[in-house]
Design an enzyme around this catalytic site. Sequence first.
Site, PDB file in Angstrom:
ATOM      1  N   SER A  81      -0.148  -4.945   1.658  1.00 46.61           N
ATOM      2  CA  SER A  81       0.173  -4.558   0.280  1.00 46.61           C
ATOM      3  C   SER A  81       0.909  -3.224   0.215  1.00 46.61           C
ATOM      4  O   SER A  81       0.678  -2.349   1.041  1.00 46.61           O
ATOM      5  CB  SER A  81      -1.138  -4.444  -0.510  1.00 46.61           C
ATOM      6  OG  SER A  81      -0.933  -3.792  -1.737  1.00 46.61           O
ATOM      7  N   ALA A  82       1.759  -3.090  -0.790  1.00 49.77           N
ATOM      8  CA  ALA A  82       2.466  -1.826  -1.003  1.00 49.77           C
ATOM      9  C   ALA A  82       1.582  -0.800  -1.709  1.00 49.77           C
ATOM     10  O   ALA A  82       1.906   0.380  -1.773  1.00 49.77           O
ATOM     11  CB  ALA A  82       3.706  -2.078  -1.866  1.00 49.77           C
ATOM     12  N   SER A  83       0.445  -1.255  -2.214  1.00 46.12           N
ATOM     13  CA  SER A  83      -0.363  -0.388  -3.078  1.00 46.12           C
ATOM     14  C   SER A  83      -1.193   0.644  -2.321  1.00 46.12           C
ATOM     15  O   SER A  83      -1.815   0.332  -1.306  1.00 46.12           O
ATOM     16  CB  SER A  83      -1.302  -1.247  -3.926  1.00 46.12           C
ATOM     17  OG  SER A  83      -2.179  -0.412  -4.644  1.00 46.12           O
TER      18      SER A  83
ATOM     19  N   GLU B 125       2.751 -14.310  -0.875  1.00 39.73           N
ATOM     20  CA  GLU B 125       3.403 -13.279  -1.698  1.00 39.73           C
ATOM     21  C   GLU B 125       3.738 -13.783  -3.100  1.00 39.73           C
ATOM     22  O   GLU B 125       4.100 -14.946  -3.261  1.00 39.73           O
ATOM     23  CB  GLU B 125       4.728 -12.874  -1.042  1.00 39.73           C
ATOM     24  CG  GLU B 125       4.717 -11.563  -0.314  1.00 39.73           C
ATOM     25  CD  GLU B 125       4.528 -10.341  -1.196  1.00 39.73           C
ATOM     26  OE1 GLU B 125       4.631 -10.445  -2.437  1.00 39.73           O
ATOM     27  OE2 GLU B 125       4.269  -9.262  -0.637  1.00 39.73           O
ATOM     28  N   ASP B 126       3.656 -12.912  -4.088  1.00 37.57           N
ATOM     29  CA  ASP B 126       4.064 -13.299  -5.448  1.00 37.57           C
ATOM     30  C   ASP B 126       5.374 -12.627  -5.851  1.00 37.57           C
ATOM     31  O   ASP B 126       5.860 -12.865  -6.954  1.00 37.57           O
ATOM     32  CB  ASP B 126       2.992 -12.913  -6.474  1.00 37.57           C
ATOM     33  CG  ASP B 126       2.927 -11.419  -6.681  1.00 37.57           C
ATOM     34  OD1 ASP B 126       2.929 -10.679  -5.664  1.00 37.57           O
ATOM     35  OD2 ASP B 126       2.893 -10.971  -7.835  1.00 37.57           O
TER      36      ASP B 126
ATOM     37  N   THR C 171      -3.612  -8.067 -10.914  1.00 42.72           N
ATOM     38  CA  THR C 171      -3.367  -6.679 -11.308  1.00 42.72           C
ATOM     39  C   THR C 171      -1.935  -6.453 -11.788  1.00 42.72           C
ATOM     40  O   THR C 171      -1.635  -5.388 -12.319  1.00 42.72           O
ATOM     41  CB  THR C 171      -3.635  -5.730 -10.126  1.00 42.72           C
ATOM     42  OG1 THR C 171      -3.146  -6.373  -8.958  1.00 42.72           O
ATOM     43  CG2 THR C 171      -5.092  -5.410  -9.971  1.00 42.72           C
TER      44      THR C 171
ATOM     45  N   ASN D 127      -3.662   1.820  -3.859  1.00 41.51           N
ATOM     46  CA  ASN D 127      -4.977   1.587  -4.458  1.00 41.51           C
ATOM     47  C   ASN D 127      -5.655   0.337  -3.889  1.00 41.51           C
ATOM     48  O   ASN D 127      -6.673  -0.104  -4.424  1.00 41.51           O
ATOM     49  CB  ASN D 127      -4.823   1.421  -5.976  1.00 41.51           C
ATOM     50  CG  ASN D 127      -4.271   2.669  -6.640  1.00 41.51           C
ATOM     51  OD1 ASN D 127      -4.836   3.749  -6.505  1.00 41.51           O
ATOM     52  ND2 ASN D 127      -3.159   2.547  -7.359  1.00 41.51           N
TER      53      ASN D 127
ATOM     54  N   LYS E  62       8.731  -2.888   0.723  1.00 39.41           N
ATOM     55  CA  LYS E  62       9.274  -4.245   0.714  1.00 39.41           C
ATOM     56  C   LYS E  62      10.564  -4.220  -0.105  1.00 39.41           C
ATOM     57  O   LYS E  62      10.589  -3.526  -1.113  1.00 39.41           O
ATOM     58  CB  LYS E  62       8.282  -5.230   0.065  1.00 39.41           C
ATOM     59  CG  LYS E  62       6.946  -5.351   0.793  1.00 39.41           C
ATOM     60  CD  LYS E  62       5.954  -6.176  -0.040  1.00 39.41           C
ATOM     61  CE  LYS E  62       4.560  -6.107   0.551  1.00 39.41           C
ATOM     62  NZ  LYS E  62       3.528  -6.732  -0.292  1.00 39.41           N
TER      63      LYS E  62
ATOM     64  N   ASP F  31      -0.613 -10.579   0.422  1.00 43.76           N
ATOM     65  CA  ASP F  31      -0.306  -9.499  -0.505  1.00 43.76           C
ATOM     66  C   ASP F  31      -1.526  -9.363  -1.423  1.00 43.76           C
ATOM     67  O   ASP F  31      -2.358 -10.278  -1.493  1.00 43.76           O
ATOM     68  CB  ASP F  31       0.964  -9.867  -1.290  1.00 43.76           C
ATOM     69  CG  ASP F  31       1.258  -8.882  -2.385  1.00 43.76           C
ATOM     70  OD1 ASP F  31       1.240  -7.671  -2.122  1.00 43.76           O
ATOM     71  OD2 ASP F  31       1.501  -9.317  -3.539  1.00 43.76           O
ATOM     72  N   LEU F  32      -1.642  -8.262  -2.127  1.00 42.23           N
ATOM     73  CA  LEU F  32      -2.815  -8.067  -2.993  1.00 42.23           C
ATOM     74  C   LEU F  32      -2.503  -8.335  -4.473  1.00 42.23           C
ATOM     75  O   LEU F  32      -2.977  -9.308  -5.064  1.00 42.23           O
ATOM     76  CB  LEU F  32      -3.337  -6.630  -2.828  1.00 42.23           C
ATOM     77  CG  LEU F  32      -4.481  -6.231  -3.747  1.00 42.23           C
ATOM     78  CD1 LEU F  32      -5.766  -6.974  -3.388  1.00 42.23           C
ATOM     79  CD2 LEU F  32      -4.724  -4.723  -3.693  1.00 42.23           C
ATOM     80  N   ASP F  33      -1.659  -7.456  -5.033  1.00 44.46           N
ATOM     81  CA  ASP F  33      -1.384  -7.525  -6.479  1.00 44.46           C
ATOM     82  C   ASP F  33      -0.636  -8.812  -6.821  1.00 44.46           C
ATOM     83  O   ASP F  33       0.460  -9.052  -6.318  1.00 44.46           O
ATOM     84  CB  ASP F  33      -0.526  -6.322  -6.905  1.00 44.46           C
ATOM     85  CG  ASP F  33      -1.253  -4.993  -6.720  1.00 44.46           C
ATOM     86  OD1 ASP F  33      -2.403  -4.894  -7.155  1.00 44.46           O
ATOM     87  OD2 ASP F  33      -0.663  -4.061  -6.136  1.00 44.46           O
TER      88      ASP F  33
ATOM     89  N   ARG G  64       5.504   2.581  -5.736  1.00 44.31           N
ATOM     90  CA  ARG G  64       5.377   3.365  -6.973  1.00 44.31           C
ATOM     91  C   ARG G  64       6.602   4.236  -7.188  1.00 44.31           C
ATOM     92  O   ARG G  64       7.168   4.280  -8.283  1.00 44.31           O
ATOM     93  CB  ARG G  64       4.108   4.222  -6.901  1.00 44.31           C
ATOM     94  CG  ARG G  64       3.561   4.617  -8.256  1.00 44.31           C
ATOM     95  CD  ARG G  64       2.332   5.503  -8.114  1.00 44.31           C
ATOM     96  NE  ARG G  64       1.275   4.899  -7.307  1.00 44.31           N
ATOM     97  CZ  ARG G  64       0.241   5.572  -6.823  1.00 44.31           C
ATOM     98  NH1 ARG G  64       0.106   6.850  -7.061  1.00 44.31           N
ATOM     99  NH2 ARG G  64      -0.677   4.949  -6.086  1.00 44.31           N
TER     100      ARG G  64
ATOM    101  N   LYS H 107       7.728  -5.946  -9.040  1.00 43.13           N
ATOM    102  CA  LYS H 107       6.622  -6.529  -8.270  1.00 43.13           C
ATOM    103  C   LYS H 107       6.844  -6.317  -6.782  1.00 43.13           C
ATOM    104  O   LYS H 107       7.932  -6.588  -6.268  1.00 43.13           O
ATOM    105  CB  LYS H 107       6.476  -8.020  -8.575  1.00 43.13           C
ATOM    106  CG  LYS H 107       5.831  -8.268  -9.924  1.00 43.13           C
ATOM    107  CD  LYS H 107       5.541  -9.733 -10.144  1.00 43.13           C
ATOM    108  CE  LYS H 107       4.904  -9.945 -11.513  1.00 43.13           C
ATOM    109  NZ  LYS H 107       4.807 -11.371 -11.839  1.00 43.13           N
ATOM    110  N   GLY H 108       5.842  -5.837  -6.109  1.00 39.43           N
ATOM    111  CA  GLY H 108       5.928  -5.608  -4.666  1.00 39.43           C
ATOM    112  C   GLY H 108       6.643  -4.319  -4.294  1.00 39.43           C
ATOM    113  O   GLY H 108       6.694  -3.945  -3.138  1.00 39.43           O
TER     114      GLY H 108
HETATM  115  C1  BG6 Z   1       2.515  -3.546  -5.330  1.00 37.67           C
HETATM  116  C2  BG6 Z   1       2.726  -3.908  -6.775  1.00 37.67           C
HETATM  117  O1  BG6 Z   1       1.553  -4.383  -4.772  1.00 37.67           O
HETATM  118  O2  BG6 Z   1       2.080  -2.200  -5.206  1.00 37.67           O
HETATM  119  C3  BG6 Z   1       3.688  -2.926  -7.430  1.00 37.67           C
HETATM  120  O3  BG6 Z   1       3.250  -5.222  -6.859  1.00 37.67           O
HETATM  121  C4  BG6 Z   1       3.178  -1.506  -7.233  1.00 37.67           C
HETATM  122  O4  BG6 Z   1       3.797  -3.235  -8.796  1.00 37.67           O
HETATM  123  C5  BG6 Z   1       2.976  -1.224  -5.755  1.00 37.67           C
HETATM  124  O5  BG6 Z   1       4.106  -0.565  -7.772  1.00 37.67           O
HETATM  125  C6  BG6 Z   1       2.399   0.167  -5.508  1.00 37.67           C
HETATM  126  O6  BG6 Z   1       1.101   0.201  -6.002  1.00 37.67           O
HETATM  127  P1  BG6 Z   1       0.249   1.493  -6.328  1.00 37.67           P
HETATM  128  O7  BG6 Z   1      -1.107   0.928  -6.692  1.00 37.67           O
HETATM  129  O8  BG6 Z   1       0.192   2.327  -5.080  1.00 37.67           O
HETATM  130  O9  BG6 Z   1       0.922   2.217  -7.438  1.00 37.67           O
HETATM  131 MG    MG Z   2       2.314  -8.721  -5.296  1.00 41.02          MG
END
Ligand code: BG6
Ligand code: MG
Length: 220
Positions: A113-115, A168-169, A16, A117, A144, A8-10, A48, A44-45
Amino acid sequence: MKKAFIFDLDGVIVDTAKYHFLAWQNLANSLGISFSEEQNEQLKGVSRVRSLEKILEWGNKTISEEEFTELMSKKNEEYLVYISKMDTSEILPDVPRVLDYLISKEQAIALGSASKNARIILDKVQLATKFHTIVDGTNVSKAKPDPEVFLIGAKELGVLPENCVVFEDSVAGIQAANIANMISIGIGDAEVLHEADYIFNDFTEIREDFINNLVSAKKV
Ligand code: BG6
Ligand code: MG
């Protein structure tokens, strides 16, 4: 035997989680909704969209679709301001050591990662080249604890789920790894992450003999 290690990233590779928290807290407060660290733990995880839905549920607030989209952009704009200042000093302790050890052992490595970014952040901290594949919020449709993100990672690496190890966190991420039948490793608070197969406070606690055992372990 070759295993796949999915990170996982964040909150696992970079700290972050604190920036997500600040941006969501400011947004919630601007709507007159209080937002605690305990509530943040539940985000977390989580994607958005789902995060904003949850905050609105907690605040008992209904808004138009248009406003929802605006608020999502507003949160991300603030988050991106924090991210733009990131550098390698924000990599969590011993993450590069573990990544380099896995590379030296010729193991497959993915980001899961779910992000949306994720790529920007990996570039900022100069870790993008350590991953054989990057699966992020732009590649998945289910958040997730749905295991989609990890299953795509496993498929792209050509490794069966039971031969994958996930770091994973978040509670949602540990559940996703378990549902995928992967070995789950929680990074953080043992009470919060009690569903994980193994739990460490951070990567400084993960020694090479533990990794060697994982390389030959099987999920039971
Ligand atoms: C996850 C974070 O990795 O990504 C969440 O733990 C976040 O807090 C999710 O909402 C989505 O990320 P982003 O950067 O696309 O808003
Ligand atoms: Mg995470």
